[in-house]
Design an enzyme around this catalytic site. Structure first.
Site, PDB file in Angstrom:
ATOM      1  N   CYS A  53      -3.439 -61.040  15.196  1.00 17.99           N
ATOM      2  CA  CYS A  53      -2.601 -62.533  14.854  1.00 17.99           C
ATOM      3  C   CYS A  53      -2.191 -62.656  13.057  1.00 17.99           C
ATOM      4  CB  CYS A  53      -4.036 -63.499  14.670  1.00 17.99           C
ATOM      5  SG  CYS A  53      -3.419 -65.273  13.977  1.00 17.99           S
ATOM      6  N   CYS A  58       0.778 -64.668  14.887  1.00 18.18           N
ATOM      7  CA  CYS A  58       1.001 -65.649  14.150  1.00 18.18           C
ATOM      8  C   CYS A  58       1.727 -66.082  13.212  1.00 18.18           C
ATOM      9  CB  CYS A  58      -0.608 -66.121  14.531  1.00 18.18           C
ATOM     10  SG  CYS A  58      -1.494 -65.921  15.185  1.00 18.18           S
ATOM     11  N   LYS A  61       5.021 -63.974  12.414  1.00 20.07           N
ATOM     12  CA  LYS A  61       5.749 -65.130  12.992  1.00 20.07           C
ATOM     13  C   LYS A  61       6.566 -66.434  11.994  1.00 20.07           C
ATOM     14  CE  LYS A  61       5.230 -67.429  15.734  1.00 20.07           C
ATOM     15  NZ  LYS A  61       3.753 -67.529  17.087  1.00 20.07           N
ATOM     16  N   TYR A 195       7.191 -65.941  25.307  1.00 14.30           N
ATOM     17  CA  TYR A 195       7.650 -66.739  23.710  1.00 14.30           C
ATOM     18  C   TYR A 195       7.538 -66.247  22.842  1.00 14.30           C
ATOM     19  CZ  TYR A 195       2.425 -66.344  21.834  1.00 14.30           C
ATOM     20  OH  TYR A 195       1.204 -65.680  21.631  1.00 14.30           O
ATOM     21  N   GLU A 199      10.563 -66.587  20.462  1.00 16.47           N
ATOM     22  CA  GLU A 199      10.605 -66.673  18.865  1.00 16.47           C
ATOM     23  C   GLU A 199      11.408 -65.601  18.335  1.00 16.47           C
ATOM     24  OE1 GLU A 199       6.376 -69.379  19.284  1.00 16.47           O
ATOM     25  OE2 GLU A 199       6.173 -67.114  18.754  1.00 16.47           O
ATOM     26  N   HIS A 464       7.263 -94.839  10.929  1.00 16.24           N
ATOM     27  CA  HIS A 464       8.400 -94.959  11.160  1.00 16.24           C
ATOM     28  C   HIS A 464       8.996 -94.523   9.246  1.00 16.24           C
ATOM     29  CE1 HIS A 464      13.181 -96.619  12.149  1.00 16.24           C
ATOM     30  NE2 HIS A 464      12.820 -97.210  10.881  1.00 16.24           N
ATOM     31  N   GLU A 469       7.259 -90.880  15.967  1.00 16.09           N
ATOM     32  CA  GLU A 469       6.985 -92.207  17.012  1.00 16.09           C
ATOM     33  C   GLU A 469       7.831 -92.708  17.811  1.00 16.09           C
ATOM     34  OE1 GLU A 469       8.783 -95.169  14.643  1.00 16.09           O
ATOM     35  OE2 GLU A 469      10.500 -94.009  13.487  1.00 16.09           O
TER      36      GLU A 469
HETATM   37  P1  FAD Z   1      -6.445 -59.204  18.355  1.00 16.88           P
HETATM   38  O1  FAD Z   1      -6.530 -60.309  17.467  1.00 16.88           O
HETATM   39  O2  FAD Z   1      -5.772 -58.581  19.142  1.00 16.88           O
HETATM   40  O3  FAD Z   1      -8.400 -58.262  17.427  1.00 16.88           O
HETATM   41  C1  FAD Z   1      -8.404 -57.489  18.084  1.00 16.88           C
HETATM   42  C2  FAD Z   1      -9.004 -56.129  17.603  1.00 16.88           C
HETATM   43  O4  FAD Z   1      -9.960 -55.205  17.983  1.00 16.88           O
HETATM   44  C3  FAD Z   1      -7.731 -55.691  17.070  1.00 16.88           C
HETATM   45  O5  FAD Z   1      -7.223 -55.470  15.716  1.00 16.88           O
HETATM   46  C4  FAD Z   1      -7.738 -53.862  17.697  1.00 16.88           C
HETATM   47  O6  FAD Z   1      -7.020 -53.404  17.085  1.00 16.88           O
HETATM   48  C5  FAD Z   1      -9.065 -53.594  18.309  1.00 16.88           C
HETATM   49  N1  FAD Z   1      -9.498 -52.763  18.765  1.00 16.88           N
HETATM   50  C6  FAD Z   1      -8.764 -52.917  19.944  1.00 16.88           C
HETATM   51  N2  FAD Z   1     -10.017 -51.392  20.624  1.00 16.88           N
HETATM   52  C7  FAD Z   1     -10.659 -51.266  20.357  1.00 16.88           C
HETATM   53  C8  FAD Z   1     -11.142 -50.303  20.148  1.00 16.88           C
HETATM   54  N3  FAD Z   1     -11.760 -49.561  21.009  1.00 16.88           N
HETATM   55  N4  FAD Z   1     -12.467 -49.860  18.924  1.00 16.88           N
HETATM   56  C9  FAD Z   1     -12.237 -50.857  17.949  1.00 16.88           C
HETATM   57  N5  FAD Z   1     -11.571 -52.657  16.912  1.00 16.88           N
HETATM   58  C10 FAD Z   1     -10.728 -51.824  18.906  1.00 16.88           C
HETATM   59  N6  FAD Z   1      -1.353 -67.496  19.091  1.00 16.88           N
HETATM   60  C11 FAD Z   1      -0.909 -68.723  18.191  1.00 16.88           C
HETATM   61  O7  FAD Z   1      -2.548 -69.196  18.290  1.00 16.88           O
HETATM   62  N7  FAD Z   1      -0.047 -68.597  17.371  1.00 16.88           N
HETATM   63  C12 FAD Z   1       0.984 -68.435  17.228  1.00 16.88           C
HETATM   64  O8  FAD Z   1       1.525 -68.569  16.787  1.00 16.88           O
HETATM   65  C13 FAD Z   1       0.937 -67.195  18.204  1.00 16.88           C
HETATM   66  N8  FAD Z   1       1.901 -65.868  17.537  1.00 16.88           N
HETATM   67  C14 FAD Z   1       1.894 -65.137  18.296  1.00 16.88           C
HETATM   68  C15 FAD Z   1       3.236 -64.202  17.995  1.00 16.88           C
HETATM   69  C16 FAD Z   1       3.439 -62.561  18.286  1.00 16.88           C
HETATM   70  C17 FAD Z   1       4.670 -61.925  17.750  1.00 16.88           C
HETATM   71  C18 FAD Z   1       1.921 -61.838  19.130  1.00 16.88           C
HETATM   72  C19 FAD Z   1       1.970 -60.598  19.725  1.00 16.88           C
HETATM   73  C20 FAD Z   1       0.939 -62.565  19.609  1.00 16.88           C
HETATM   74  C21 FAD Z   1       0.828 -64.489  19.195  1.00 16.88           C
HETATM   75  N9  FAD Z   1      -0.193 -65.519  19.301  1.00 16.88           N
HETATM   76  C22 FAD Z   1      -0.194 -66.249  18.775  1.00 16.88           C
HETATM   77  C23 FAD Z   1      -1.670 -64.408  19.899  1.00 16.88           C
HETATM   78  C24 FAD Z   1      -2.807 -64.098  19.179  1.00 16.88           C
HETATM   79  O9  FAD Z   1      -2.589 -63.471  18.002  1.00 16.88           O
HETATM   80  C25 FAD Z   1      -3.960 -63.821  20.106  1.00 16.88           C
HETATM   81  O10 FAD Z   1      -4.290 -64.591  20.578  1.00 16.88           O
HETATM   82  C26 FAD Z   1      -4.969 -63.347  18.876  1.00 16.88           C
HETATM   83  O11 FAD Z   1      -4.641 -62.159  17.871  1.00 16.88           O
HETATM   84  C27 FAD Z   1      -6.496 -62.836  19.818  1.00 16.88           C
HETATM   85  O12 FAD Z   1      -7.168 -62.501  19.231  1.00 16.88           O
HETATM   86  P2  FAD Z   1      -8.183 -61.863  19.891  1.00 16.88           P
HETATM   87  O13 FAD Z   1      -9.653 -61.547  19.072  1.00 16.88           O
HETATM   88  O14 FAD Z   1      -8.403 -61.753  21.082  1.00 16.88           O
HETATM   89  O15 FAD Z   1      -6.756 -59.884  19.764  1.00 16.88           O
HETATM   90  P1  NA7 Z   2       4.572 -63.007  29.687  1.00 14.68           P
HETATM   91  O1  NA7 Z   2       4.311 -64.977  29.528  1.00 14.68           O
HETATM   92  O2  NA7 Z   2       3.535 -62.100  30.964  1.00 14.68           O
HETATM   93  O3  NA7 Z   2       5.993 -63.092  29.854  1.00 14.68           O
HETATM   94  C1  NA7 Z   2       6.226 -61.260  29.830  1.00 14.68           C
HETATM   95  C2  NA7 Z   2       8.123 -62.254  29.597  1.00 14.68           C
HETATM   96  O4  NA7 Z   2       8.409 -60.567  29.892  1.00 14.68           O
HETATM   97  C3  NA7 Z   2       8.430 -62.798  31.453  1.00 14.68           C
HETATM   98  O5  NA7 Z   2       9.169 -63.460  30.436  1.00 14.68           O
HETATM   99  C4  NA7 Z   2       8.364 -61.327  31.986  1.00 14.68           C
HETATM  100  O6  NA7 Z   2       9.499 -61.950  33.314  1.00 14.68           O
HETATM  101  C5  NA7 Z   2       8.940 -60.144  31.194  1.00 14.68           C
HETATM  102  N1  NA7 Z   2       8.748 -59.582  31.484  1.00 14.68           N
HETATM  103  C6  NA7 Z   2       7.766 -58.645  32.329  1.00 14.68           C
HETATM  104  N2  NA7 Z   2       8.037 -57.636  33.063  1.00 14.68           N
HETATM  105  C7  NA7 Z   2       9.307 -57.099  32.198  1.00 14.68           C
HETATM  106  C8  NA7 Z   2      10.287 -56.037  32.456  1.00 14.68           C
HETATM  107  N3  NA7 Z   2      10.010 -55.079  33.060  1.00 14.68           N
HETATM  108  N4  NA7 Z   2      12.420 -56.182  32.304  1.00 14.68           N
HETATM  109  C9  NA7 Z   2      12.103 -57.675  31.748  1.00 14.68           C
HETATM  110  N5  NA7 Z   2      11.222 -58.698  31.713  1.00 14.68           N
HETATM  111  C10 NA7 Z   2       9.839 -58.164  31.978  1.00 14.68           C
HETATM  112  O7  NA7 Z   2       4.054 -62.649  28.057  1.00 14.68           O
HETATM  113  P2  NA7 Z   2       3.258 -62.342  27.468  1.00 14.68           P
HETATM  114  O8  NA7 Z   2       2.211 -61.668  27.446  1.00 14.68           O
HETATM  115  O9  NA7 Z   2       3.497 -62.798  25.959  1.00 14.68           O
HETATM  116  O10 NA7 Z   2       2.149 -63.964  27.175  1.00 14.68           O
HETATM  117  C11 NA7 Z   2       0.442 -64.115  27.477  1.00 14.68           C
HETATM  118  C12 NA7 Z   2       0.493 -65.434  27.636  1.00 14.68           C
HETATM  119  O11 NA7 Z   2       0.900 -65.896  26.659  1.00 14.68           O
HETATM  120  C13 NA7 Z   2       0.790 -66.246  28.464  1.00 14.68           C
HETATM  121  O12 NA7 Z   2       0.327 -66.233  29.511  1.00 14.68           O
HETATM  122  C14 NA7 Z   2       1.567 -67.404  28.138  1.00 14.68           C
HETATM  123  O13 NA7 Z   2       0.943 -68.674  28.452  1.00 14.68           O
HETATM  124  C15 NA7 Z   2       0.629 -67.713  26.487  1.00 14.68           C
HETATM  125  P3  NA7 Z   2       9.157 -62.453  34.838  1.00 14.68           P
HETATM  126  O14 NA7 Z   2       9.305 -64.170  34.351  1.00 14.68           O
HETATM  127  O15 NA7 Z   2       8.231 -61.984  35.210  1.00 14.68           O
HETATM  128  O16 NA7 Z   2      10.639 -62.950  35.341  1.00 14.68           O
END
Ligand code: FAD
Ligand code: NA7
Length: 488
Positions: A53, A58, A61, A195, A199, A464, A469
């Protein structure tokens, strides 16, 4: 072993969930350690404490989305009387450091907070040796053995690459690389329709880059499909080029560093090739469970997804090992979900609480150029669960006031409330497309937790002039077939 240390709790992963859980546990006076280690992306990107995040999700982004929205606002400003020069342009070289500086301050803030709460932080990669012991490999290669009563796995996930596409992982990037990229992305191909894909394609378009989005099926699988269609239609009208029903075949790099992408149409098999400066894969994320040695601990993972299977108290198949956040099977992958689950888990483990995480009615927003906020069920899901004749959908197309003067296209500004037809008509799903969708839906999500009905919604006085609204004024049902366009 004799040099091993004992803890009440060891948390593996210092992201949204892991940090929340370890800080909360330490407040009960427990001895807590949190391990966080970032494996560099295939392109070599790595970052500091705080997880996805903060570093590659997040936060960057939303900041880049905001940068793109500002570009729109500058254009709108002309219509409101501002004298804006014709040739406005974005300096990626200024945007990236601005974003990265904020991230560094958050990294630091997380370190300080752990320190103040007396949580031991190890910049180390953890893996299980047995159900009560882990190995921690520190940044400099030193190994430590740590033992604990309880473990929380919060390792999150990482972007997936299509292994079957030659050159994809070698030459492509993911969201792990984009936000810190020193070089402006230039002409970009985004692959995927998650998403994250929409985005990124949205803000890159808004920042002025020539952006194409390749999708093999539907946009935003899992979200309400009518809303998803509107969101992607708006993007298409707004300058993002869509390559629909297409899949990548290979990516080649020439000696000038340009990427030649070959793809095919899924329906006709027809092949295409074009040159891009950046190819961004956003085709989903895989959990980081493969390196944890979970077999040694006895923790079961889901066969297909490799995510950890947990019960309703986030407990894995091993009673003293828990999992929270993105790594957990069948839970929404969102930061506030990971944080809440982590805090409540610590309260149950050490504070005598019995409050479980409620994963129902979790609101979320897709930050596409036209934002989409939602809480509760999609229309499809509601029909699935209750049957079409038991559902009433109130809807409205509207024009945000701020769109009128600059003459912006508002064709996709739409909202709907999915309600049950019985009694006071409980609202089971609320969907809003428009400016500040997250700000709009957050408040209504609280109302939904309080049992919002169509009756209470429509007896609420509006504010408003706002877009929100319109939510309390919706009165046209889909069933009636009447025109849902709000006029005047
Ligand atoms: P993470 O935040 O991924 O943390 C896991 C940590 O564990 C990482 O630092 C990783 O490096 C570390 N780790 C992994 N393996 C090991 C290991 N073996 N030993 C030690 N450390 C390790 N969510 C929202 O709510 N709003 C948003 O707008 C949003 N935008 C997003 C945009 C993008 C591009 C992406 C990719 C995600 C977005 N998310 C958003 C999702 C959100 O970032 C995740 O749901 C959230 O960060 C999950 O938290 P977590 O604690 O499960 O894991
Ligand atoms: P998702 O929700 O798992 O989506 C992956 C997207 O990428 C989806 O549009 C897939 O298309 C596409 N996809 C997957 N594999 C391929 C390949 N090989 N080639 C082209 N396109 C592909 O993505 P996130 O992990 O980002 O989201 C995780 C969660 O966040 C999800 O549960 C949401 O509720 C919110 P498809 O639809 O399979 O045709």
């Amino acid at each position: 072993s004799t040099n091993s240390q004992e803890y009440d709790l060891i948390v593996i992963g210092g992201g949204s969930g892991g940090l929340a859980c370890s800080n909360e546990a330490a407040k009960y006076g427990k001895k807590v350690a949190v391990l966080d280690y970032v494996s560099p992306s295939p392109q070599g990107s790595a970052w500091g404490l705080g997880g996805t995040c903060v570093n590659v999700g997040c936060i960057p982004k939303k900041l880049m989305h905001q940068a793109a929205l500002l570009g729109e606002s500058i254009k709108d400003a002309r219509h409101f009387g501002w004298n804006v020069p014709d040739n406005i342009s974005l300096s990626w070289e200024k945007l990236v450091p601005a974003v990265q500086n904020h991230i560094k301050s958050l990294n630091w803030g997380h370190r300080v907070k752990l320190h103040n709460n007396k949580v031991e932080y190890l910049n180390a990669k953890g893996s299980f040796l047995d159900p009560h012991t882990i190995k921690a490999v520190l940044q400099n290669g030193t190994e430590k053995t740590l033992r604990a009563e309880n473990f929380v796995i919060a390792v999150g996930g990482r972007p997936r690459f299509p292994f079957e596409v030659p050159g994809a992982m070698q030459y492509g990037i993911s969201s792990d690389d984009l936000f810190s990229s020193e070089k402006p992305p230039g002409k970009t191909l985004v692959i995927g329709a998650s998403y994250v894909a929409l985005e990124c394609a949205g803000f890159l378009t808004g920042l002025g880059f020539d952006t194409s989005l390749m999708m093999r099926s539907i946009p935003l699988r899992g979200f309400d499909q009518q809303m998803s269609q509107l969101v992607s239609d708006y993007m298409e009208n707004h300058g993002t080029r869509f390559l629909k029903h297409c899949v990548p075949v290979r990516v080649d790099k020439d000696d000038r560093g340009l990427l030649h992408v070959t793809w095919k149409e899924t329906e006709t098999g027809k092949s295409h090739q074009e040159t891009f400066e950046t190819v961004l894969f956003a085709i989903g994320r895989d959990p980081e469970t493969s390196q944890l040695n979970l077999e040694r601990a006895g923790v079961e993972v889901h066969q297909q997804t490799k995510k950890i299977v947990g019960n309703n108290s986030e407990q894995t198949t091993v009673p003293h090992i828990f999992a929270i956040g993105d790594v957990l099977q069948d839970r929404p992958e969102l930061t506030p979900v990971a944080i809440r689950a982590g805090k409540l888990l610590a309260d149950r483990l050490f504070g005598g609480s019995d409050i479980l995480m409620d994963y129902d009615k979790v609101p979320t927003t897709v930050f596409t150029p036209l934002e989409y906020g939602t809480v509760g069920l999609s229309e499809e899901k509601a029909i699935d669960m209750y049957g079409e004749d038991k559902i009433e959908v109130y809807h409205a197309f509207y024009i945000p006031l701020e769109f009128i003067v600059p003459g912006r296209n508002a064709e996709q500004c739409y909202m709907k409330a999915v309600c049950l037809r019985e009694g006071d008509q409980p609202v089971v799903g609320l969907h809003f497309i428009g400016p500040s969708a997250g700000e709009v839906i957050q408040g209504f999500s609280a109302a939904m937790r309080c049992g919002l009905t169509y009756e209470s919604l429509s007896s609420t006085v509006g504010i408003h002039p706002t877009c929100a609204e319109v939510v309390v004024k919706m009165h046209i049902t889909k069933r009636s077939g009447l025109d849902p366009t709000v006029t005047g």
